[in-house]
Design a protein around this motif. Sequence first.
Motif, PDB file in Angstrom:
ATOM      1  N   ILE A  81       0.723  -1.258  -0.077  1.00 60.47           N
ATOM      2  CA  ILE A  81       0.114   0.017   0.040  1.00 60.47           C
ATOM      3  C   ILE A  81       1.063   1.324  -0.105  1.00 60.47           C
ATOM      4  O   ILE A  81       0.588   2.255  -0.831  1.00 60.47           O
ATOM      5  CB  ILE A  81      -0.952  -0.016   1.146  1.00 60.47           C
ATOM      6  CG1 ILE A  81      -1.910  -0.918   1.030  1.00 60.47           C
ATOM      7  CG2 ILE A  81      -1.498   1.263   1.293  1.00 60.47           C
ATOM      8  CD1 ILE A  81      -2.807  -1.252   2.513  1.00 60.47           C
TER       9      ILE A  81
ATOM     10  N   GLU B 286       1.087   3.879  -3.225  1.00 57.39           N
ATOM     11  CA  GLU B 286       0.686   5.424  -3.010  1.00 57.39           C
ATOM     12  C   GLU B 286       1.950   6.224  -3.182  1.00 57.39           C
ATOM     13  O   GLU B 286       1.640   7.201  -3.643  1.00 57.39           O
ATOM     14  CB  GLU B 286       0.100   5.542  -1.609  1.00 57.39           C
ATOM     15  CG  GLU B 286      -0.222   7.010  -1.384  1.00 57.39           C
ATOM     16  CD  GLU B 286      -1.588   7.284  -2.150  1.00 57.39           C
ATOM     17  OE1 GLU B 286      -1.595   8.546  -2.504  1.00 57.39           O
ATOM     18  OE2 GLU B 286      -2.351   6.514  -2.634  1.00 57.39           O
TER      19      GLU B 286
ATOM     20  N   SER C  19       2.630   6.588  -6.793  1.00 54.75           N
ATOM     21  CA  SER C  19       1.442   7.244  -7.562  1.00 54.75           C
ATOM     22  C   SER C  19       1.408   8.874  -7.266  1.00 54.75           C
ATOM     23  O   SER C  19       1.289   9.602  -8.222  1.00 54.75           O
ATOM     24  CB  SER C  19       0.185   6.651  -6.910  1.00 54.75           C
ATOM     25  OG  SER C  19      -0.300   5.315  -7.348  1.00 54.75           O
ATOM     26  N   GLU C  20       1.737   9.195  -5.911  1.00 52.71           N
ATOM     27  CA  GLU C  20       2.173  10.479  -5.578  1.00 52.71           C
ATOM     28  C   GLU C  20       3.143  11.186  -6.492  1.00 52.71           C
ATOM     29  O   GLU C  20       3.140  12.613  -7.156  1.00 52.71           O
ATOM     30  CB  GLU C  20       2.328  10.867  -4.334  1.00 52.71           C
ATOM     31  CG  GLU C  20       1.055  10.647  -3.230  1.00 52.71           C
ATOM     32  CD  GLU C  20       0.197  11.732  -3.347  1.00 52.71           C
ATOM     33  OE1 GLU C  20       0.745  13.012  -3.516  1.00 52.71           O
ATOM     34  OE2 GLU C  20      -1.010  11.449  -3.394  1.00 52.71           O
TER      35      GLU C  20
ATOM     36  N   ASN D 112       1.936  11.292   2.363  1.00 52.08           N
ATOM     37  CA  ASN D 112       0.634  10.598   1.699  1.00 52.08           C
ATOM     38  C   ASN D 112       0.719   8.992   1.637  1.00 52.08           C
ATOM     39  O   ASN D 112      -0.358   8.623   1.981  1.00 52.08           O
ATOM     40  CB  ASN D 112       0.276  11.296   0.418  1.00 52.08           C
ATOM     41  CG  ASN D 112      -0.076  12.700   0.454  1.00 52.08           C
ATOM     42  OD1 ASN D 112      -0.748  13.047   1.502  1.00 52.08           O
ATOM     43  ND2 ASN D 112      -0.129  13.385  -0.552  1.00 52.08           N
ATOM     44  N   ALA D 113       1.688   8.726   1.402  1.00 54.76           N
ATOM     45  CA  ALA D 113       1.987   7.051   1.634  1.00 54.76           C
ATOM     46  C   ALA D 113       1.645   6.477   2.895  1.00 54.76           C
ATOM     47  O   ALA D 113       1.040   5.391   3.184  1.00 54.76           O
ATOM     48  CB  ALA D 113       3.247   6.693   1.106  1.00 54.76           C
ATOM     49  N   LYS D 114       2.100   7.408   3.796  1.00 55.23           N
ATOM     50  CA  LYS D 114       1.711   6.764   5.385  1.00 55.23           C
ATOM     51  C   LYS D 114       0.293   6.927   5.543  1.00 55.23           C
ATOM     52  O   LYS D 114      -0.275   6.056   6.149  1.00 55.23           O
ATOM     53  CB  LYS D 114       2.532   7.749   6.252  1.00 55.23           C
ATOM     54  CG  LYS D 114       4.005   7.666   6.472  1.00 55.23           C
ATOM     55  CD  LYS D 114       4.723   8.124   7.399  1.00 55.23           C
ATOM     56  CE  LYS D 114       4.364   9.540   7.770  1.00 55.23           C
ATOM     57  NZ  LYS D 114       5.266  10.287   8.794  1.00 55.23           N
TER      58      LYS D 114
ATOM     59  N   ALA E 101      -2.180   6.748   3.364  1.00 54.48           N
ATOM     60  CA  ALA E 101      -2.678   5.716   2.623  1.00 54.48           C
ATOM     61  C   ALA E 101      -2.837   4.474   3.492  1.00 54.48           C
ATOM     62  O   ALA E 101      -3.880   3.578   3.690  1.00 54.48           O
ATOM     63  CB  ALA E 101      -2.335   5.461   1.420  1.00 54.48           C
TER      64      ALA E 101
ATOM     65  N   ARG F 271      -5.268   4.776   6.392  1.00 51.85           N
ATOM     66  CA  ARG F 271      -6.752   4.809   5.995  1.00 51.85           C
ATOM     67  C   ARG F 271      -7.161   3.519   5.760  1.00 51.85           C
ATOM     68  O   ARG F 271      -8.530   3.285   5.401  1.00 51.85           O
ATOM     69  CB  ARG F 271      -6.815   5.756   4.590  1.00 51.85           C
ATOM     70  CG  ARG F 271      -6.673   7.033   4.891  1.00 51.85           C
ATOM     71  CD  ARG F 271      -7.037   7.862   3.750  1.00 51.85           C
ATOM     72  NE  ARG F 271      -7.266   9.314   3.903  1.00 51.85           N
ATOM     73  CZ  ARG F 271      -7.065  10.136   3.285  1.00 51.85           C
ATOM     74  NH1 ARG F 271      -6.871  10.065   1.927  1.00 51.85           N
ATOM     75  NH2 ARG F 271      -7.156  11.681   3.702  1.00 51.85           N
ATOM     76  N   LYS F 272      -6.438   2.460   5.385  1.00 50.71           N
ATOM     77  CA  LYS F 272      -7.030   0.941   4.994  1.00 50.71           C
ATOM     78  C   LYS F 272      -7.826   0.597   6.142  1.00 50.71           C
ATOM     79  O   LYS F 272      -7.407   0.628   7.193  1.00 50.71           O
ATOM     80  CB  LYS F 272      -5.506   0.226   5.063  1.00 50.71           C
ATOM     81  CG  LYS F 272      -6.094  -1.297   4.572  1.00 50.71           C
ATOM     82  CD  LYS F 272      -6.664  -1.426   3.141  1.00 50.71           C
ATOM     83  CE  LYS F 272      -6.975  -2.889   2.918  1.00 50.71           C
ATOM     84  NZ  LYS F 272      -7.943  -3.066   1.966  1.00 50.71           N
TER      85      LYS F 272
END
Length: 155
Positions: free
Chosen positions: A69, A73, A76-77, A90-92, A94, A97-98
């Motif tokens: 995940i 992310e 992707s960012e 933002n990866a953190k 993501a 948020r799972k």
Amino acid sequence: QPGGGAEAVVPDVVASTLGQYSAGQGGRLELVFLNGCDSYELGKLVAITHRVPYVVCWRTVVNSDAALIFAVEFFSELRRGSHIPRAFENAKIAVLRKTTPGNLTSGQPAAVPQYELCDPSTSLPSPRIAAGIPALLTPEGDYSGGGGGSGGGSG
């Protein structure tokens, strides 16, 4: 290794090999992404000793699903034009948020957070899973702060 066996790598050799391509050495390497368990010490060698501008690594063991995940992310960012520190944050998010089916403290069924950015040796209430603690390193030190927080510090 011949015969298909595993071969250990020497962290100093990996770090110096990567470091020779860093911007500080006239190369173009700006980011090393070490998405594996306990990669922090290697990350420090690459970022601080060999001056690679950014190294993403893990301070602890990392849950494989959470690492996936995080990686998806993060990249992707970057593809969307985010700078590396923002992509890291933002990866953190993501990972955090799972969700997974569970119950609120009232007992009501709900989607609850599946992961927490903490050391997997930490005991968490079910169904939470300790994802591990990611780190963002620069030649100046540890951008990510200590225990998977919001970053910006040096440590």
